[in-house]
Design a protein around this motif. Sequence first.
Motif, mmCIF file in Angstrom:
data_model
loop_
_atom_site.group_PDB
_atom_site.id
_atom_site.type_symbol
_atom_site.label_atom_id
_atom_site.label_comp_id
_atom_site.label_asym_id
_atom_site.label_seq_id
_atom_site.Cartn_x
_atom_site.Cartn_y
_atom_site.Cartn_z
ATOM 1 N N THR A 1 0.811 -1.214 0.000
ATOM 2 C CA THR A 1 0.000 0.000 0.000
ATOM 3 C C THR A 1 0.844 1.263 0.000
ATOM 4 N N GLY A 2 1.865 1.309 0.841
ATOM 5 C CA GLY A 2 2.670 2.520 0.934
ATOM 6 C C GLY A 2 3.442 2.838 -0.327
ATOM 7 N N ASN A 3 3.678 1.833 -1.164
ATOM 8 C CA ASN A 3 4.382 2.046 -2.433
ATOM 9 C C ASN A 3 3.441 2.082 -3.631
ATOM 10 N N ASP A 4 2.127 1.982 -3.387
ATOM 11 C CA ASP A 4 1.133 2.004 -4.471
ATOM 12 C C ASP A 4 1.474 0.988 -5.556
ATOM 13 N N ARG A 5 1.649 -0.271 -5.138
ATOM 14 C CA ARG A 5 1.983 -1.310 -6.106
ATOM 15 C C ARG A 5 1.601 -2.678 -5.539
ATOM 16 N N ILE A 6 1.658 -3.690 -6.408
ATOM 17 C CA ILE A 6 1.481 -5.079 -6.022
ATOM 18 C C ILE A 6 2.829 -5.773 -6.128
ATOM 19 N N ALA A 7 3.194 -6.529 -5.087
ATOM 20 C CA ALA A 7 4.452 -7.267 -5.076
ATOM 21 C C ALA A 7 4.153 -8.760 -5.174
ATOM 22 N N LYS A 8 4.968 -9.465 -5.926
ATOM 23 C CA LYS A 8 4.791 -10.901 -6.134
ATOM 24 C C LYS A 8 6.003 -11.650 -5.590
ATOM 25 N N TYR A 9 5.733 -12.733 -4.820
ATOM 26 C CA TYR A 9 6.783 -13.567 -4.231
ATOM 27 C C TYR A 9 6.465 -15.034 -4.518
ATOM 28 N N ASP A 10 7.483 -15.886 -4.399
ATOM 29 C CA ASP A 10 7.228 -17.319 -4.477
ATOM 30 C C ASP A 10 6.977 -17.865 -3.064
ATOM 31 N N TYR A 11 6.712 -19.168 -2.978
ATOM 32 C CA TYR A 11 6.313 -19.751 -1.699
ATOM 33 C C TYR A 11 7.440 -19.747 -0.676
ATOM 34 N N ARG A 12 8.681 -19.571 -1.137
ATOM 35 C CA ARG A 12 9.813 -19.493 -0.220
ATOM 36 C C ARG A 12 10.107 -18.052 0.202
ATOM 37 N N LEU A 13 9.206 -17.154 -0.134
ATOM 38 C CA LEU A 13 9.310 -15.734 0.198
ATOM 39 C C LEU A 13 10.426 -15.041 -0.578
ATOM 40 N N ASN A 14 10.745 -15.543 -1.757
ATOM 41 C CA ASN A 14 11.675 -14.862 -2.651
ATOM 42 C C ASN A 14 10.910 -13.851 -3.501
ATOM 43 N N TRP A 15 11.391 -12.614 -3.524
ATOM 44 C CA TRP A 15 10.745 -11.580 -4.324
ATOM 45 C C TRP A 15 10.905 -11.874 -5.812
ATOM 46 N N LEU A 16 9.821 -11.714 -6.578
ATOM 47 C CA LEU A 16 9.848 -11.968 -8.013
ATOM 48 C C LEU A 16 9.688 -10.697 -8.839
ATOM 49 N N LYS A 17 8.674 -9.880 -8.522
ATOM 50 C CA LYS A 17 8.440 -8.679 -9.317
ATOM 51 C C LYS A 17 7.430 -7.779 -8.618
ATOM 52 N N ASN A 18 7.333 -6.545 -9.088
ATOM 53 C CA ASN A 18 6.299 -5.590 -8.691
ATOM 54 C C ASN A 18 5.592 -5.094 -9.932
#
Length: 329
Positions: A218-235
């Motif tokens: 919310t604070g960055n006005d975006r959606i963040a996507k992660y995998d099940y191991r909590l690795n960041w993938l993209k925004n």
Amino acid sequence: MYKILVLLFVAWAAIASDIQYPLTIASDTCHRPLGFSYAWGSFGDEPGQFKNPVAVAVDRDGNVHVTDRENRRIQTFTPQGQYLLEYGNEDNRVMLNPNGIEVGPSGFLYIADTDQHRILRYNAAGQLSGGWQDGDGGDRWRLREPWGVAGWDEGGTGNVYVVDHLTCQILRFQNSGQFIDLWGSSCSSADWLLSAPQDIATYAQHSPFDIYLYIADTGNDRIAKYDYRLNWLKNWGTSGIADGEFKEPSSVATDKNGCVYVADSGNNRIQIFDGEGNFVAKLGGAGELTTPRGLAIGPDSCIYVADTGNQRIAVFCQQHRLYLPNLLR
């Protein structure tokens, strides 16, 4: 014959008018002619009334569970809006500022009781059946402002994910509340970090190793996507009013096809994306929604929205604009 061909062309044009170009395979799958269907609720503290409904969850039977924040309770309804029950104040365990709600493993309901720094677990009958809170983990983990909660079920033994609004962390627990791990060290606008996140959703694609997490950052006005191991993938997303832009995205949900639905609260609308963040469609406008803060997808594929500013639940379902047999009579 000529009349039939003309009518078929008209039908094709009407259907095509619902489709947005250019299309990817994923966005084509996610595109449905959705429209406002019905709503229920008004301002107040009686059964079926609300004081700031902020989150929604729908169980396998289609029952709709609503976080009624200022009334400090959860209310449960049929898919048509008939009041069934409420809970949250039993055994003097009064909720304070409850936010996220999720139907998790084995059908349990998990509620983020934000101001009391804890997660509460209820069964479908509204009976308290456990939970965990800040301090249970010592120095290993903290629940400072748990806001959003999501579950992933694999034979009733899945995990529960929590986003903390204050620490900007994602925490993973077993459904019993036993801590597994966490991600995040600070709040930031950096690509791989979060700022004041408010919600989380999961989508399991083909196997236990194809689970994706979507965060309303919310604070960055975006959606963040992660995998099940909590690795960041993209925004995806940035501040603004155009398609694919956000102004305080406060809730996120997924459907069985992996499509992503976002409550774009500050823009009074719902935006729909494919799983990679390609914009598909939007709902709302024309006074239909005011500051929507929560949403969930039901087994009927309808979207149930916590239309917070209007103190109601609004429902959007697939609209059948044209029925060919009627034209050919």
